[in-house]
Design a protein around this motif. Sequence first.
Motif, PDB file in Angstrom:
ATOM      1  N   ARG A 242       2.466   0.364 -10.740  1.00 13.81           N
ATOM      2  CA  ARG A 242       2.505   0.698  -9.354  1.00 13.81           C
ATOM      3  C   ARG A 242       2.366  -0.443  -8.487  1.00 13.81           C
ATOM      4  N   LYS A 246       5.512  -1.427  -5.861  1.00 14.07           N
ATOM      5  CA  LYS A 246       5.345  -1.688  -4.386  1.00 14.07           C
ATOM      6  C   LYS A 246       5.643  -3.014  -3.974  1.00 14.07           C
ATOM      7  N   ASP A 277       4.405   2.245   0.367  1.00 17.00           N
ATOM      8  CA  ASP A 277       3.249   2.043  -0.280  1.00 17.00           C
ATOM      9  C   ASP A 277       2.986   3.438  -1.073  1.00 17.00           C
ATOM     10  N   THR A 278       3.837   4.402  -1.154  1.00 13.50           N
ATOM     11  CA  THR A 278       3.290   5.395  -1.993  1.00 13.50           C
ATOM     12  C   THR A 278       3.920   5.467  -3.338  1.00 13.50           C
ATOM     13  N   GLN A 280       4.725   8.086  -6.379  1.00 14.24           N
ATOM     14  CA  GLN A 280       4.450   9.756  -6.893  1.00 14.24           C
ATOM     15  C   GLN A 280       4.972   9.520  -8.502  1.00 14.24           C
TER      16      GLN A 280
END
Length: 345
Positions: A242, A246, A277-278, A280
């Motif tokens: 993750r 980012k 910065d998300t 899913q």
Amino acid sequence: MTSKLQEGILVGCGNPLLDISATVPMHFLQGYGMKEDDAILAEERHMPIYRELVENYKAEYLAGGSVQNSLRIAQWILGQPKVAVFFGCVGKDNYADILREKAREAGVDAHYQVSTDTPTGTCAVLITGTHRSLCANLAAANKFTIDHLKQPANKALVDNALYYYISGFFLTVNPPSIMSVAATANAKQRPFLMNLSAPFISQFFMEPLLKVMPYVDIIFGNEAEAHAFATTQGWPADADLREIGKRLVALPKINSARPRIAILTQGCDPVLLIQHDTVQEFEVTRLAVHEIVDTNGAGDAFVGGFLSQYVQDKSLDVCIRCGNYAARHIIMNPGCTYSGEPDFV
Ligand code: 26A
């Protein structure tokens, strides 16, 4: 079948390779210093692999080459021929004829440059259970030159496309061609999509990769490739996927009005979609081991499924769902091949 799209809406460049695929014991891999689930460029010491696969392991010949695979899969799902145009270099031989025919059957509009003195490239695909290890002998694929893209008919195809996809693999062949397509995409404000392709691309081709990255609107990769990128960049060793995603989307970008998106796959674990910065997650339906024929081409098929929806302007979640659908289908078939009609809904 979808509503009618503009012909040649999607342009891809890559290495047209014929895959020579066989199931082999682990010691075969080890004998050549190869790892499971890796992809490498063949060195002199790997050259006997191809003949050995054919003579001792009942090898199968399959259309391959990462970008061409993705475009064939996109075409299969779209069901309308010539939506996708492909550029790459082949030799003047039987293998080139096979690739040309497979591209045509799939509906890909392939415009090969032809090298008269070098054979068509091949890729050894060593299957060990649910893993696959790739060893590419690029041969003619490595002879691609930018002149091919500058020929008026081909230049028109590049200029008229609305979407562009090039693999990281192609950085080993011709960065100037990649930069030229990326610049066209940027000038016309059209999306340029790229793939990290293999750990060795980040390890040995980081310089041209970083040169093109500012043009990349969507970057694809799997977990091993993302980690290789992070390590080569000196990002914190404890950065998870993750965090790496980012950081990938935050790398400098020329068209800042369209922020970069990263899509990272991790086998049967969820696909990550990273925007700003998300993060899913998209679940992957796990196949039982007995349903797996081989995982060769799964990543390419994911991109192919994604592209088939992306060129129709579908939402990213539909694109990713279709990517997962295509990858699942390809894993249940030999190499990057499909059977029957697509039933993605
Ligand atoms: C530059 N290299 C190493 C490569 C490749 C490649 N396609 C382009 N360039 N190495 C392996 N492949 C292809 O990847 C597919 C599976 O993802 C293989 O031909 C195989 O079809």
